[in-house]
Motif scaffolding. Structure first.
Motif, short mmCIF file in Angstrom:
data_model
loop_
_atom_site.label_atom_id
_atom_site.label_comp_id
_atom_site.label_asym_id
_atom_site.label_seq_id
_atom_site.Cartn_x
_atom_site.Cartn_y
_atom_site.Cartn_z
N THR A 152 -8.52 -3.09 0.92
CA THR A 152 -9.96 -3.10 1.18
C THR A 152 -10.24 -2.85 2.66
OG1 THR A 152 -10.05 -5.48 1.64
CG2 THR A 152 -10.22 -4.78 -0.68
N VAL A 159 0.83 -1.21 0.00
CA VAL A 159 0.00 0.00 0.00
C VAL A 159 0.86 1.26 0.00
CG1 VAL A 159 -1.66 1.33 1.35
CG2 VAL A 159 -1.94 -1.13 1.12
N GLU A 193 -0.58 -0.23 -4.05
CA GLU A 193 -1.61 -1.24 -4.20
C GLU A 193 -2.86 -0.84 -3.41
OE1 GLU A 193 0.09 -4.92 -2.95
OE2 GLU A 193 1.39 -5.12 -4.71
N ARG A 194 -4.01 -1.30 -3.84
CA ARG A 194 -5.26 -0.98 -3.17
C ARG A 194 -5.46 -1.88 -1.96
NH1 ARG A 194 -10.13 -0.81 -7.31
NH2 ARG A 194 -11.12 -0.05 -5.39
#
Length: 301
Positions: free
Chosen positions: A121, A113, A118-119
């Motif tokens: 959740t 991240v 990067e994503r």
């Protein structure tokens, strides 16, 4: 090791059980952490080098300079991770170090991240929160039958530092493509031999028993266990791998309790359970029921 194709789950379970004994081997060897890791790398290199030659993995024509450089950087981080992990055993306990060290999957997520964009959740954030709460409980820093000393806190910091470095290794290893993992680990152990040779203590006396433990760390934990793991991973599903991975800390806890009389308390047990559940949640992509309910309600509106 040759039965991996027939019984991959059993193969991985045995490998994890072997890995769970490394704390006892390090303790019984009675050598300083840097020297212990040096001999681990040397004996591991000898075993893996012979294994790769026999199996025909060497010479590896795909090992380019860029891959070799990345594998070398992996080796530096791995050696530092092992050193921090081993040094912490004397400051806390085998069980606590092993439990906290298993926070590494969450550092992988954080690195992804923060540095790889990067994503992440909401579910992953929740699992990470649960995992770090587990670390607080497992470490004994909040609820403990024994007073928390500065030495104990340094040990916990070493476990977290070692876990972070291992996470860096995981990220770097993703860029090695289809390179055989045995070759990658061989590069890492070879780097460790060169890197730690100037700092290792060669003047101190090492008993015959200690040599046996040191050879075991190199051959069993760095050679045989790694080969068994790598031969099993392609033949198993992610859920099975995720569950079997926790044989490692369970064995370490049992040994620490049965051999060294270091039982873990209720709070530490709860911390370990939280880390285990959260780790499985992240690895298997579990979605929290609260989120699904909330989404359903939003859809009805």
């Amino acid at each position: 090791m040759t039965n991996a194709s027939r019984f991959p789950a059993l193969n991985l379970a045995v490998a994890m059980a072997i890995a769970g004994t490394v704390g006892a081997f390090v303790t019984e060897a009675g050598i300083d952490p840097i020297t212990t890791v040096f001999w681990r790398c040397l004996f591991g290199s000898l075993f893996l080098g012979a294994w790769c030659l026999v199996r025909g993995y060497l010479p590896d024509n795909s090992l380019s300079w860029s891959r070799l450089g990345r594998a070398t950087l992996c080796g530096v981080c791995m050696v530092l991770s092992w050193t921090a992990f081993f040094a912490g055993f004397a400051k806390t306990s085998i069980a606590v170090m092993t439990i906290v060290y298993h926070i590494q999957p969450f550092f992988v997520v954080l690195i992804g991240v923060l540095f790889l964009k990067e994503r992440i959740t909401i579910d992953q954030v929740a699992w990470m929160g649960a995992a770090f709460l587990g670390v607080v409980l497992a470490s004994g820093l909040v609820v403990s039958d024994n007073p928390v000393t500065t030495t104990w806190m340094i040990g916990i910091a070493m476990a977290l530092g070692g876990a972070f470095l291992y996470a860096v290794v995981t990220i770097l290893a993703k860029g090695l493509g289809e390179q055989r993992p045995e070759i990658t680990v061989l590069c890492q152990t070879a780097v460790g031999v060169i890197m730690l040779a100037p700092a290792a203590n060669f003047s101190g006396h090492i008993s015959l028993n200690s040599w046996g433990w040191l050879i075991g760390i190199g051959v069993l934990h760095t050679g045989i266990a790694y080969v068994m793991m790598f031969s099993s991973y392609p033949r198993l599903t992610t859920p099975v791998i995720g569950v079997l991975t926790f044989i490692y800390p369970v064995v370490a806890i049992i040994i620490d309790w049965a051999v060294y009389n270091h039982p873990i308390g209720i709070a530490q047990s709860m911390g370990m359970v939280l880390i285990a559940i959260a780790t499985l949640g992240v690895r298997l992509g579990w979605r929290l029921p609260v989120r699904r309910t909330g989404t359903a309600l939003a859809g009805q509106k």
